[in-house]
Design an enzyme around this catalytic site. Sequence first.
Site, mmCIF file in Angstrom:
data_model
loop_
_atom_site.group_PDB
_atom_site.id
_atom_site.type_symbol
_atom_site.label_atom_id
_atom_site.label_comp_id
_atom_site.label_asym_id
_atom_site.label_seq_id
_atom_site.Cartn_x
_atom_site.Cartn_y
_atom_site.Cartn_z
ATOM 1 N N ASP A 1 0.647 2.796 37.491
ATOM 2 C CA ASP A 1 -0.675 2.803 36.832
ATOM 3 C C ASP A 1 -0.769 1.926 35.577
ATOM 4 O O ASP A 1 -1.255 2.382 34.520
ATOM 5 C CB ASP A 1 -1.095 4.248 36.486
ATOM 6 C CG ASP A 1 -1.256 5.122 37.732
ATOM 7 O OD1 ASP A 1 -0.998 4.633 38.841
ATOM 8 O OD2 ASP A 1 -1.630 6.298 37.581
ATOM 9 N N ASP B 1 -4.296 4.067 40.017
ATOM 10 C CA ASP B 1 -5.227 5.178 40.016
ATOM 11 C C ASP B 1 -6.556 4.564 40.467
ATOM 12 O O ASP B 1 -7.013 3.566 39.876
ATOM 13 C CB ASP B 1 -5.302 5.739 38.585
ATOM 14 C CG ASP B 1 -5.501 7.231 38.540
ATOM 15 O OD1 ASP B 1 -5.025 7.952 39.441
ATOM 16 O OD2 ASP B 1 -6.125 7.705 37.563
ATOM 17 N N HIS C 1 -10.121 5.860 41.640
ATOM 18 C CA HIS C 1 -11.022 6.988 41.884
ATOM 19 C C HIS C 1 -12.422 6.549 42.293
ATOM 20 O O HIS C 1 -12.946 5.562 41.747
ATOM 21 C CB HIS C 1 -11.171 7.819 40.601
ATOM 22 C CG HIS C 1 -9.898 8.453 40.111
ATOM 23 N ND1 HIS C 1 -9.080 9.208 40.905
ATOM 24 C CD2 HIS C 1 -9.325 8.453 38.872
ATOM 25 C CE1 HIS C 1 -8.065 9.658 40.186
ATOM 26 N NE2 HIS C 1 -8.178 9.201 38.952
ATOM 27 N N HIS D 1 -12.426 7.409 34.457
ATOM 28 C CA HIS D 1 -11.421 6.344 34.324
ATOM 29 C C HIS D 1 -11.050 5.796 35.688
ATOM 30 O O HIS D 1 -11.172 6.484 36.698
ATOM 31 C CB HIS D 1 -10.153 6.884 33.622
ATOM 32 C CG HIS D 1 -9.427 7.910 34.458
ATOM 33 N ND1 HIS D 1 -9.810 9.229 34.500
ATOM 34 C CD2 HIS D 1 -8.378 7.799 35.301
ATOM 35 C CE1 HIS D 1 -9.017 9.892 35.315
ATOM 36 N NE2 HIS D 1 -8.135 9.057 35.840
ATOM 37 N N LYS E 1 -4.256 5.526 44.784
ATOM 38 C CA LYS E 1 -4.146 6.988 44.840
ATOM 39 C C LYS E 1 -5.300 7.606 44.076
ATOM 40 O O LYS E 1 -5.908 6.949 43.222
ATOM 41 C CB LYS E 1 -2.808 7.446 44.255
ATOM 42 C CG LYS E 1 -2.657 7.092 42.788
ATOM 43 C CD LYS E 1 -1.289 7.470 42.286
ATOM 44 C CE LYS E 1 -1.140 7.152 40.824
ATOM 45 N NZ LYS E 1 -2.078 7.878 39.936
ATOM 46 N N CYS F 1 1.385 10.793 35.601
ATOM 47 C CA CYS F 1 1.652 10.091 36.856
ATOM 48 C C CYS F 1 3.098 9.636 36.993
ATOM 49 O O CYS F 1 3.638 9.632 38.097
ATOM 50 C CB CYS F 1 0.673 8.933 37.019
ATOM 51 S SG CYS F 1 -1.010 9.572 37.290
#
Length: 207
Positions: A8, A46, A48, A81, A106, A151
């Site tokens: 990340d 990351d 999302h 985020h 992810k 993470c």
Amino acid sequence: MKALILVDLQNDFLPTGALPVPRGDEVIVVANRVMPRFPLIVATQDWHPANHGSFAANHPGRKPGELAELGGLPQVMWPVHCVAHTNGAEFAPGLDTRHLAEVVPKGTDPAMDSYSGFFDNGHRKATGLGDYLRAHSVTDVYMLGLATDYCVKATALDARQLGFATHLVLDGCRGVELAPGDIDRAVAEMRAAGVRVLGSDEVPAAN
Ligand code: VGL
Ligand code: ZN
């Protein structure tokens, strides 16, 4: 076979980002310095959707930092985020991305968070990273990145559980430290699970 996992290293986790990790920017040079020592490098992102359930903004009355629930698990409420395809989700400027063999997204399921690069937080779905590493005969994973207490920790614990010899490059990590001591506790938890903790100067040269 050794692999390096960069966890990340994204704009939103830098000190100027939406979920700032204190001094998170300092790990980019460490990542760039150790990359040439690895025959295989992968990075997690990351990633999302805007309606992700870990965002406080998607739960009326919730504020970032509070503890709530998601997918039947305790869930920290985060600021919005790393929304997929936005600047905040991009790799940090200055990160040398030329030698990344694979990028693993992810946290794409709005109903479940995913701190680890291997599995979601409920261990219900795999990302494919474990199979990818095995297919490349990887036995040893080294990792660094953001954030130590979320993470990075989850990725290291899953790597151990999957049977990889797991090495944490400590000076290549920074943590959120929502509560004082979170980083130290995360490192202790990783050590207790059999993760070897080392400095970037101890990462062996490519052979
Ligand atoms: C992370 C909180 C929320 C991390 C990701 O990369 O450690 N932390 N999403
Ligand atoms: Zn996240």
